[in-house]
Design an enzyme around this catalytic site. Structure first.
Site, mmCIF file in Angstrom:
data_model
loop_
_atom_site.group_PDB
_atom_site.id
_atom_site.type_symbol
_atom_site.label_atom_id
_atom_site.label_comp_id
_atom_site.label_asym_id
_atom_site.label_seq_id
_atom_site.Cartn_x
_atom_site.Cartn_y
_atom_site.Cartn_z
ATOM 1 N N TYR A 53 0.744 -1.331 -0.100
ATOM 2 C CA TYR A 53 0.038 0.081 0.097
ATOM 3 C C TYR A 53 0.856 1.247 0.033
ATOM 4 O O TYR A 53 0.411 2.315 -0.376
ATOM 5 C CB TYR A 53 -0.985 -0.029 1.001
ATOM 6 C CG TYR A 53 -2.111 -1.003 1.154
ATOM 7 C CD1 TYR A 53 -3.130 -0.691 0.252
ATOM 8 C CD2 TYR A 53 -1.867 -2.344 1.539
ATOM 9 C CE1 TYR A 53 -4.103 -1.763 0.028
ATOM 10 C CE2 TYR A 53 -3.134 -3.398 1.277
ATOM 11 C CZ TYR A 53 -4.051 -2.824 0.457
ATOM 12 O OH TYR A 53 -5.041 -4.003 0.315
ATOM 13 N N HIS A 104 -14.739 1.210 0.078
ATOM 14 C CA HIS A 104 -13.876 0.301 0.200
ATOM 15 C C HIS A 104 -12.488 0.906 1.041
ATOM 16 O O HIS A 104 -11.598 0.423 1.053
ATOM 17 C CB HIS A 104 -13.239 -0.544 -0.955
ATOM 18 C CG HIS A 104 -14.423 -1.233 -1.394
ATOM 19 N ND1 HIS A 104 -14.364 -1.936 -2.898
ATOM 20 C CD2 HIS A 104 -15.583 -1.742 -0.774
ATOM 21 C CE1 HIS A 104 -15.579 -2.449 -3.028
ATOM 22 N NE2 HIS A 104 -16.301 -2.454 -1.942
ATOM 23 N N GLY A 169 -17.947 2.302 -14.710
ATOM 24 C CA GLY A 169 -16.654 1.616 -14.928
ATOM 25 C C GLY A 169 -16.427 0.527 -13.718
ATOM 26 O O GLY A 169 -15.500 0.217 -13.218
ATOM 27 N N SER A 171 -17.714 -3.723 -12.858
ATOM 28 C CA SER A 171 -18.405 -4.840 -13.510
ATOM 29 C C SER A 171 -19.618 -5.108 -12.753
ATOM 30 O O SER A 171 -20.598 -6.137 -13.243
ATOM 31 C CB SER A 171 -17.510 -6.127 -13.331
ATOM 32 O OG SER A 171 -17.249 -6.192 -11.692
#
Length: 230
Positions: A53, A104, A169, A171
């Site tokens: 990260y 998230h 953008g 799925s």
């Protein structure tokens, strides 16, 4: 003022140069996803996860918002806009969007590994041995696989109250984020922008599919929605 809820995924950031979450082989920047995006991976090799990260944070500072990000900002002069993103970057904010929900987590924040409510800004690296005030190791403020999504309820409320929903953008395969569109009121216009749309016009009422990238598809849609608002 009518409300627009925008759901964005990796496709919006990809055109700024940020690699999508998983490539065709299921890897993220060359790593098995569970190695770097799960509590188990962090427990097994915290140094690897922290470095992963740290590198993503460095990469983020080298990219800029694209035309899709900036176009969404223009909607705020005509609609009450909420952006709900699965992305952990700050490109929506840097473009000027004022109401962004990060489902998230956020790459530029960190939190205590012993208290998920202890969240701090994070511009630099997190190293092994960096502790919070209570003595717990600091970790990226990212929602990993198997962890709860704290802002999901707020995001669902924003989707439920929307007069227009735009999906860009993504799925629509990653849950629970993919379930958000199901909270939209029946008959609300839903616009789905993706070069390889994973939905059909039969999946939702009043669905418009725009098979384009975010940069190609968002600016014209924004102009159309602004015209509708006047």
């Amino acid at each position: 003022m009518k409300k627009i809820t925008v759901l964005t995924g990796a496709g919006v950031s990809a055109e700024s140069g940020i690699n999508t979450f998983r490539d065709a082989g299921g890897l993220w920047e060359g790593h098995e996803v569970m190695e770097v995006a799960s509590p188990q991976g962090f427990a097994k090799n915290p140094a690897l996860v922290l470095d992963f990260y740290n590198q993503r944070r460095k990469q983020l500072k080298k990219v800029s918002p694209n035309r899709a990000h900036f176009a969404l900002v223009e909607l705020e002069d005509h609609y009450d806009v909420t952006i709900i993103t699965q992305n952990v970057d700050d490109l929506h904010e840097r473009a000027g969007s004022s109401n962004v929900i990060h489902l998230h987590g956020e790459l530029l924040k960190m939190r205590s590994s012993g208290n998920e409510r202890s969240i701090l800004d994070c511009e630099g690296d997190i190293m092994l041995g960096d502790l919070c005030e209570q003595g717990y190791q600091l970790r990226p403020h990212i929602v990993w696989f198997g962890e709860a999504v704290p802002l999901l309820e707020k995001a669902a409320e924003k989707t439920q109250s929307a007069h227009i929903v735009i999906i860009i953008g993504t799925s629509m395969q990653v849950y629970p984020a993919a379930s958000l569109v199901d909270y939209a009121q029946k008959g609300v216009p839903v616009y789905f922008i993706d070069p390889k749309p994973s939905v059909s016009k039969y999946d939702y009422d009043n669905l418009t599919i725009i098979p384009k990238t975010a940069v190609q598809g968002i600016p014209p849609l924004v102009l159309d929605l602004i015209a509708q608002s006047s």
